[in-house]
Every structure is written in structure tokens, then in C-alpha cells.
Design a protein around this motif. Structure first.
Motif, PDB file in Angstrom:
ATOM      1  N   HIS A 291      -7.977 -31.695  12.565  1.00 32.52           N
ATOM      2  CA  HIS A 291      -9.168 -32.432  12.152  1.00 32.52           C
ATOM      3  C   HIS A 291      -9.930 -31.648  11.087  1.00 32.52           C
ATOM      4  N   ALA A 292     -10.024 -30.331  11.260  1.00 27.50           N
ATOM      5  CA  ALA A 292     -10.725 -29.509  10.266  1.00 27.50           C
ATOM      6  C   ALA A 292     -10.050 -29.593   8.905  1.00 27.50           C
ATOM      7  N   VAL A 293      -8.710 -29.525   8.876  1.00 29.72           N
ATOM      8  CA  VAL A 293      -7.985 -29.584   7.611  1.00 29.72           C
ATOM      9  C   VAL A 293      -8.124 -30.967   6.980  1.00 29.72           C
ATOM     10  N   VAL A 294      -7.940 -32.016   7.792  1.00 30.42           N
ATOM     11  CA  VAL A 294      -8.048 -33.384   7.279  1.00 30.42           C
ATOM     12  C   VAL A 294      -9.433 -33.623   6.681  1.00 30.42           C
ATOM     13  N   SER A 295     -10.468 -33.206   7.400  1.00 26.79           N
ATOM     14  CA  SER A 295     -11.830 -33.404   6.908  1.00 26.79           C
ATOM     15  C   SER A 295     -12.105 -32.560   5.672  1.00 26.79           C
ATOM     16  N   ALA A 296     -11.622 -31.324   5.674  1.00 20.71           N
ATOM     17  CA  ALA A 296     -11.866 -30.442   4.533  1.00 20.71           C
ATOM     18  C   ALA A 296     -11.216 -30.972   3.262  1.00 20.71           C
ATOM     19  N   LEU A 297     -10.087 -31.678   3.393  1.00 25.74           N
ATOM     20  CA  LEU A 297      -9.407 -32.239   2.234  1.00 25.74           C
ATOM     21  C   LEU A 297     -10.011 -33.573   1.802  1.00 25.74           C
ATOM     22  N   GLY A 298     -10.951 -34.098   2.581  1.00 27.73           N
ATOM     23  CA  GLY A 298     -11.590 -35.357   2.230  1.00 27.73           C
ATOM     24  C   GLY A 298     -10.823 -36.585   2.672  1.00 27.73           C
ATOM     25  N   CYS A 299      -9.818 -36.422   3.527  1.00 29.42           N
ATOM     26  CA  CYS A 299      -9.048 -37.565   4.014  1.00 29.42           C
ATOM     27  C   CYS A 299      -9.779 -38.253   5.165  1.00 29.42           C
ATOM     28  N   SER A 300      -9.323 -39.441   5.500  1.00 29.70           N
ATOM     29  CA  SER A 300      -9.905 -40.177   6.619  1.00 29.70           C
ATOM     30  C   SER A 300      -9.156 -39.834   7.902  1.00 29.70           C
TER      31      SER A 300
END
Length: 315
Positions: free
Chosen positions: A198-207
Motif C-alpha cells: 500500500h505504501a509503494v502504490v500510494s507513493a507512486l500515485g496509483c489507485s
């Protein structure tokens, strides 16, 4: 004297890339506060300072209290925050993207919106799991069957490697202690992996919600990403912890998992894999750290934002 609310948000270039961060930090029975751009953890042993920009995911265990200012700096730094517990290992997470570009989010949404490309991305994810078995012509049902067999084989293999008896996968929602030692370890490892993903997904700006294998949940894409490394990282760490006895399995699992993640440089790999399965061209990212905002016009054309076009022609 400046206040927290008056400090400007850091630009992406001032922050550590998600791939260069500590995978996760677990805290329990303490108060988490902010001092300058670091967070502090205060418990009976004193105060520990933790640079907030180095955190991938902060796991808040039982007995923790966190201040508004601490959450503010964690959000500014794009760190994921997950509340975890001994009973059921509840999970919540959030954070601000490290990128100011919508490029990856748009690539994800574009691939997700078409059923054909959604299946192509799912196959690309399975290709990472089965490098020796091309899934290009497999149906979704066949892919799910392949994954089921892979997990069963992984449990058998890890049981034989560690000598830990394994019967079947059991997850007792709301009663973490009801499972045996390896099941407790697998559950704890899974929740840690969800926090990291979740941290990586959010940090990359993905949904987090737009998944290609999972669907219908606000963290569908998070589950997609975390499952890529389940048999290689999460399950072996759980069995290593269970092999040391039935007490404190969750704690030992977190430590074993953290070591594996750091040793394998998993965060950097996770970033690369997300961009790869989405077919994202990194050369599209802006070369500087400024915000790039455009306006959408006819014919899929984009014009500079921040100005009033009035009645003048755009082209």
C-alpha cells in the motif's frame, strides 16, 4: 517562530525515493509525536527519534497513540501508516504520493478500464510468478488454478524445509490466536506485506482500488502487488518464525520479513514491477520537481494550465 501549519510541503526531489526507504518500522505501547521533520516514539525507555522521510510503512501496534502533527509529517513524506493488532491484525493505511505526476495513475486507469488490457496486465502479473510458464493464452480461471497449486506447493515446501507441521491455511477473522503457529505467521506476514504494498502504490500515485487480479475492494491493487512476492518472501519468513516455537510468532515473523525485504531490496523491485506490468514509460516523467498541470482540450489535446483562455483560440 514557525508552526507546523506554516511549513511548506516537501517537493518530491527533497524526499527519499520509496525504493531507498526502510521497508517498515513497528511500534507498540508508545506515543508517537513530531519533532521538526522527524517523528518521536516515547515509551518507558525514553524517546527515540526516527527520520520520517526514511520510512516506507509505519506499523502501529497495540498501545500506541499518535498525534495529529506526527500524522501530518508522515503524510507529507508519503509514508504509509498501518494500524495492526494482535487480534485479527486489523489494517488501515494512507499517505501522500511522492510523485506530483498523474502519469502512473492514468496508465493504471487506462489499462483497467478496458477488459482486454485488464486481462493483459493480470497475465503480466502472473508472468512474474511463473517465469517458466507463459500465461499469454491462459484464461482467468486457469490463472487462478495455477496460483492455487503454487501456494499449496509453497506451503508443503516450506513445511519440509523448516520441519513445521502444516495442515491447511486457516484465517480466523477477529481471533488471531485461534490459528496454529504457521498460520499466525502467514497472517502476520500477509498484513505486513499489504502495508508495504500500500505504501509503494500510494507513493507512486496509483489507485489502491483498481485491481487486475483482485476486484471489488478498496485495496484490490494492493492485494495484487503484495501477492507477487507471497511465496518468495512472506511465507518463508512465516515458517522461519514458526520453527522457533509457538510464542511471539507474529513478532518473529515481522523481524524475519523485515530482514528478507531489506536483503532482497524488495521496495525497489516493487516499484519496477508496478511500472512494468502497467507498461509505463518512465521517460514520460517530468525532468524537474515542479508541478505540471495541464488542461484537457478537444481531440485529446492538453494545453498549459494556470491561464484563462477566454474566447481566444487554443491553437
Amino acid at each position: 517562530m514557525s508552526t507546523v501549519s506554516q511549513r511548506s510541503a516537501s517537493s518530491p526531489r527533497e524526499l527519499n525515493r520509496v525504493g531507498d526507504r526502510v521497508s517498515f518500522i513497528y511500534l507498540e505501547r508508545c506515543t508517537v509525536h513530531r519533532e521538526d521533520n522527524a517523528i518521536t516514539a516515547t515509551d518507558t525507555d525514553g524517546v527515540t527519534h526516527i527520520p520520517s522521510a526514511t520510512i516506507g510503512t509505519l506499523l502501529l501496534g497495540p498501545g500506541t497513540r499518535v498525534t495529529h502533527q506526527a500524522m501530518s509529517v508522515l503524510g507529507e513524506c508519503g509514508a504509509g501508516v498501518a494500524w495492526v493488532g494482535e487480534q485479527g491484525v486489523r489494517f488501515y493505511a494512507g499517505g501522500r504520493a511522492l510523485t506530483r505526476s498523474s502519469g502512473l495513475a492514468e496508465a493504471q486507469a487506462t489499462a483497467w478500464a478496458d477488459r482486454r488490457t485488464r486481462l493483459e496486465v493480470a497475465r503480466a502479473m502472473y508472468r512474474l510468478r511463473f517465469p517458466d510458464d507463459d500465461p499469454s493464452d491462459r484464461t482467468r480461471q486457469q490463472l487462478l488454478n495455477m496460483e492455487g497449486r503454487r501456494l499449496k506447493e509453497c506451503y508443503r515446501r516450506e513445511s519440509a524445509r523448516t520441519g513445521v507441521p502444516w495442515h491447511r491455511r486457516e484465517y480466523h477473522r477477529g481471533d488471531f490466536a485461534a490459528g496454529d503457529a504457521p498460520n499466525q505467521g502467514v497472517t502476520a506476514a500477509a498484513q505486513c506485506m499489504y502495508g508495504i504494498a500500500h505504501a509503494v502504490v500510494s507513493a507512486l500515485g496509483c489507485s489502491p482500488a483498481l485491481g487486475f487480479v483482485h476486484s471489488g475492494h478498496e485495496q484490490s491493487f494492493v492485494l495484487d502487488v503484495a501477492d507477487l512476492y507471497k511465496t518468495e518472501v512472506a511465507i518463508p519468513a512465516a515458517f522461519d518464525a514458526a520453527a522457533l516455537g509457538g510464542e511471539d510468532v507474529a513478532t518473529r515473523t515481522r523481524r524475519a520479513l523485515r530482514d528478507r525485504i531489506n536483503r532482497t531490496d524488495l521496495l525497489s523491485r516493487c516499484v519496477r514491477d508496478i511500472k512494468s506490468v502497467l507498461g509505463y514509460d518512465a521517460s514520460r516523467d517530468p525532468a524537474d520537481a515542479r508541478d505540471h498541470v495541464s488542461l484537457q482540450s478537444d481531440g485529446n489535446r492538453h494545453v498549459d494550465g494556470g491561464r484563462n483562455y477566454g474566447d481566444e483560440p487554443i491553437w
